[in-house]
Every structure is written in C-alpha cells, then in structure tokens.
Write an enzyme that holds these catalytic residues in place. Structure first.
Site, short mmCIF file in Angstrom:
data_model
loop_
_atom_site.label_atom_id
_atom_site.label_comp_id
_atom_site.label_asym_id
_atom_site.label_seq_id
_atom_site.Cartn_x
_atom_site.Cartn_y
_atom_site.Cartn_z
CG ASP A 84 -2.27 -0.53 1.02
OD1 ASP A 84 -2.69 -0.64 -0.14
OD2 ASP A 84 -2.95 -0.85 2.02
CD GLU A 183 -12.25 -2.06 2.37
OE1 GLU A 183 -12.32 -2.17 3.61
OE2 GLU A 183 -11.23 -1.63 1.79
#
Length: 267
Positions: A84, A183
C-alpha cells in the site's frame, strides 16, 4: 510453481480462475501464507491498526510501508507482494507519487503498489505506470478517506452510484492499473463492475462475483477478536488459543513446573 506476476492477474480473469490474496506484515506470516499457496500478499497500511492499535490507517508512513514490505518480501518466494502507498504519498502530485512509489518498489523488492481512489488519482496512476511501477487500484470504501465517507460504510448505494463507480474504475483502467480492489459494496454492484472491466477485481465485502478475494490475515485467524464485520469469515480462533497458551505458561512458571528437568542443560 512459478512466481506470480501482474500479468498473471489478467490471465486468471480470462481463464475464470479466482485470485487469492491475503495480508501479511512480517516475514514469518508471509512465509506461511506463501507456502499455503496464495497468489498475492498485500502489505496493507492496515498494519498501523492491526499491529499498532491506531483507529485509522492515516498515520502510516512511506518508511513504515517500506520496512514491512521488505520483510514480507523476504518471506515470500512465489506470491506477488503488493505494498500500500500510504495517505498523502501519491495524492499531492504525480511527481510525489512516482518518487514514493519508486522508493517502495526499489527498497522492498515488491512487485506492485496499491493506491485508493478513482478518477481524481488517475494522473498519479498513469505517472507511476509510465515509470515502471505496477499499480493496483482500490474503490468502494477507501480507508484513507474514512473521515470524508463518514466511517466504514457500504458504498455504491443510491442513484448514480454505479455509474460513478464505473467511471472511476474505467479511469483507473485507462491509467494502467492491473487490478482493482472493491471494498464494502453490494454484491450486485461489484458483479457489474467486474463484468464491465478488463482489469481483474479483488473483493473484500463485495460478494462472490469478483475475480478474487482478499482478507486481513489477523482477522480471518481470529486474532482480532473485536472485529466482526458481516463479510468476515474466521477460519481459526487463534486469539483464544494464544490467550490459553500464555495462561498455561504463566501458571507453570508460578507453580515451578516450568522449566522442568527436560528443559535444563547439564554440565
């Protein structure tokens, strides 16, 4: 088995073979999930919540992500390692994005980075890809925007929501992402996004029709007992096992049963 690459994601989608991704933050767990045969390991900025007790992911730094990405890469021999990019490491400018993304790739040995957001970050994604940094996108609930979104809420509901997500997904795809995490969104929305994109989708709380799935390792192992969202399935209850083991150890130390004769070195 051959090491997984970003090109294998597209091949998996075309062949209809689900992609398995999971998080890891250290070499030990990385080696375990790699040996178990996962396709990709995400070094998520969730590490500041899971390991450090922070309420959000916003405090993660580039240096933290490099440290954890490097040690995860040491433990992974086959799975693709994706790291990330933390908050404000790519949103300010494409130049910042390339500088920070390049550092992450260079100093960790990882195979790709992940960024959150849609059309607004497409220039940063394009700059990263043009600099040779493979990029995974992330739409729906994006934890780095938790305050703007009013908390971890399901996204994609309401009039125009699907169209906006499609525009964002296509902007990311046109910018060169090799995959997109979806998500916290209704399964039907995620299914339509998946069908409308050439890039593979990886779901977390987005239903079964994505091209793959990702879970946080500590959550699915039952190590984070206070976290129980609808989408999470626990495959073990290691939190209770760890607590029980430590209690037995403490009792044996206090009663003199440990160390026993079998644990003592002789002259």
């Amino acid at each position: 088995m051959a090491a997984m690459t970003v090109l294998d994601f597209a091949r998996r989608k075309k062949a209809g073979e689900p992609i398995v991704m999971i998080t890891a933050y250290d070499a030990l767990f990385a080696s375990m999930v790699d040996a178990a045969g996962v396709d990709a390991i995400l070094v998520g900025d969730s590490l500041v919540s899971v390991l450090c007790g922070e309420e959000t992911t916003l405090s993660a730094t580039v240096d933290q992500m490099i440290y954890h990405g490097r040690i995860v890469r040491r433990g992974a021999s086959r799975a693709l390692v994706v790291v990330d990019m933390p908050y404000l490491s790519y949103q300010v400018s494409p130049v910042d994005a390339v500088r920070n993304g390049g550092r992450i790739l260079k100093e960790t040995g990882a195979g790709a980075v992940k960024v959150e957001g849609g059309a607004e970050i497409a220039p940063a994604v394009e700059a990263l890809v043009n600099a040779g940094v493979p990029v995974m996108g992330h739409l729906g609930f994006t934890p780095q925007s938790v305050h703007a979104l009013g908390g971890p809420r399901v996204q994609g509901r309401g009039e125009g929501a699907l169209e906006k997500l499609l525009r964002d997904a296509r902007a990311l795809e046109n910018a060169g992402v090799f995959a997109i995490v979806l998500e916290l969104m209704p399964a039907l929305i995620a299914q339509r996004l998946t069908a409308g994109l050439a890039a593979p989708t990886i779901g977390i709380g987005a239903g079964p029709r994505c091209d793959g799935q990702v879970l946080v390792l500590h959550d699915m192992l039952g190590l984070n007992e206070g976290f129980a969202p609808r989408f999470l399935k626990r495959y073990a209850e290691l939190g209770a096992e760890v607590e029980g083991a430590v209690k037995r150890y403490a009792e044996e130390v206090r009663t003199g049963r440990f160390p026993g004769p079998e644990h003592v070195y002789k002259v």
